[in-house]
Design an enzyme around this catalytic site. Structure first.
Site, short mmCIF file in Angstrom:
data_model
loop_
_atom_site.label_atom_id
_atom_site.label_comp_id
_atom_site.label_asym_id
_atom_site.label_seq_id
_atom_site.Cartn_x
_atom_site.Cartn_y
_atom_site.Cartn_z
N ALA A 150 0.77 -1.24 0.00
CA ALA A 150 0.00 0.00 0.00
C ALA A 150 0.80 1.29 0.00
CB ALA A 150 -0.95 0.00 1.20
N ALA A 151 2.03 1.29 0.50
CA ALA A 151 2.78 2.55 0.62
C ALA A 151 3.08 3.13 -0.78
CB ALA A 151 4.07 2.32 1.38
N PRO A 152 3.12 4.46 -0.89
CA PRO A 152 2.98 5.46 0.17
C PRO A 152 1.54 5.81 0.56
CG PRO A 152 3.52 6.54 -1.88
CD PRO A 152 3.57 5.07 -2.17
N GLY A 153 0.53 5.24 -0.13
CA GLY A 153 -0.82 5.35 0.36
C GLY A 153 -1.85 6.00 -0.54
N LYS A 213 -3.36 4.96 -3.33
CA LYS A 213 -4.46 4.07 -3.71
C LYS A 213 -5.29 3.67 -2.48
CE LYS A 213 -2.29 2.10 -7.86
NZ LYS A 213 -0.92 2.67 -7.75
N GLU A 253 2.08 -2.94 4.24
CA GLU A 253 3.35 -2.58 3.61
C GLU A 253 4.47 -3.36 4.28
OE1 GLU A 253 6.30 -1.60 1.52
OE2 GLU A 253 4.32 -0.87 0.90
N ASP A 266 4.76 -9.46 5.26
CA ASP A 266 5.18 -9.95 3.95
C ASP A 266 3.93 -10.43 3.22
OD1 ASP A 266 6.17 -11.23 1.74
OD2 ASP A 266 7.57 -12.52 2.81
N ASP A 287 -0.78 -3.51 -5.90
CA ASP A 287 0.10 -2.66 -6.70
C ASP A 287 1.52 -3.14 -6.40
OD1 ASP A 287 1.00 -0.64 -8.33
OD2 ASP A 287 1.01 0.86 -6.74
N CYS A 336 3.83 -0.27 -12.22
CA CYS A 336 4.24 0.87 -13.05
C CYS A 336 5.38 0.44 -13.98
CB CYS A 336 4.63 2.08 -12.21
SG CYS A 336 5.94 1.80 -11.02
#
Length: 275
Positions: A78-81, A83, A101, A132, A150, A203
């Site tokens: 999830a980081a940096p947050g 989404k 994360e 993990d 992601d 990405c």
């Protein structure tokens, strides 16, 4: 020529150029040039003390995860947050979101985002953890109604911007990442309830980190169904911006910056686990 020798020949900036021009042909130069532009940021206003800026392609991807019937939601990496904010802003009043994360440093950034960018009424239903993701399925089998993954990836836009990373690039890096992505995706699939939805995104530009990872899931699990990634969530209350269109890939969608005003690159694929 042996694979190890081929990889060595392709390493570094010259190898990077050869590899990606091979994937995109003449378009590669336009993609590279678009990386020098400012990313197309969207300001997400969730109602907290601060707003949050994230790539508009990331917003478009996160909005594809259906949440109308979801009670238990997971943002696996999830980081940096950014989404997490999109999901939290759109979850039902009785729903909860688990944002995970693996990195403790990045988890702190995620925690800051949640605490400062969400209103208290939403924030109290978001839990931030540091696990993990590839191992989480051991204790969370078929637990979630919606999962966003992601996954960590090559992030070629950042590689090109950093001479050190560019000099160290090689195809073996893609192979290593694709193996980690598969471990995360298969874990996420096991944590998904029947009838629930999973959105996989990166990405990265290479199909080995995108469609080919999804292909592995489709081959292994016969209850996996591909869906068109339509916008399923509300965004007009949170941003005042048009979102980029995507190009179809074999299994998913991709937003590339040369044709989206600097947004992306972002690959995403929506899947549903059939009963």
């Amino acid at each position: 020529m042996k694979q190890k020798e081929r990889n060595k020949k392709l390493s570094g900036g010259e190898g990077f150029e050869t590899y990606y021009s091979g994937l995109f042909g003449e378009r590669w130069q336009h993609i590279k040039e678009s990386f020098s532009l400012e990313p197309d940021y969207a300001e997400w206003k969730a109602g907290g003390m601060e707003s949050y800026f994230l790539d508009s392609a990331s917003v478009r991807a996160a909005l594809s995860l259906p949440l109308s019937q979801a009670c238990d939601i997971l943002d696996l990496c999830a980081a940096p947050g950014g989404k997490t904010l999109v999901l939290a802003s759109n979850m039902n009043e009785g729903a909860s979101l688990l944002s995970n994360e693996r990195s403790s440093d990045r988890k702190n950034r995620l925690l800051h985002t949640v605490e400062n960018c969400l209103p208290p009424s939403v924030r109290e239903r978001v839990t931030v953890i540091c696990k993990d993701g590839a191992q989480m399925c051991r204790n969370n089998e078929e637990k979630f109604d919606a999962i966003l993954l992601d996954a960590p990836c090559s992030s070629e836009r950042h590689v090109l911007a950093d001479p050190k990373y560019l000099s160290e690039w090689s195809p073996s890096r893609i192979k290593t990442l694709s193996m980690a992505q598969w471990a995360l995706l298969s874990s996420a699939w096991r944590m998904l309830r029947p009838g629930a939805y999973l959105l996989y995104s990166t990405c990265a530009l290479s199909p080995d980190e995108n469609d080919n990872v999804v292909a592995k899931l489709l081959k292994k699990f016969d209850n996996a169904e591909l869906l068109e990634p339509k916008i399923s969530l509300n965004y007009s209350k949170f941003i005042d911006k048009e979102l980029p269109e995507y190009e179809k890939t074999q299994y998913g969608a991709q937003i590339l910056p040369d044709r989206s005003n600097g947004a992306g690159p972002l690959y995403f694929c929506l899947l549903q686990k059939n009963y």
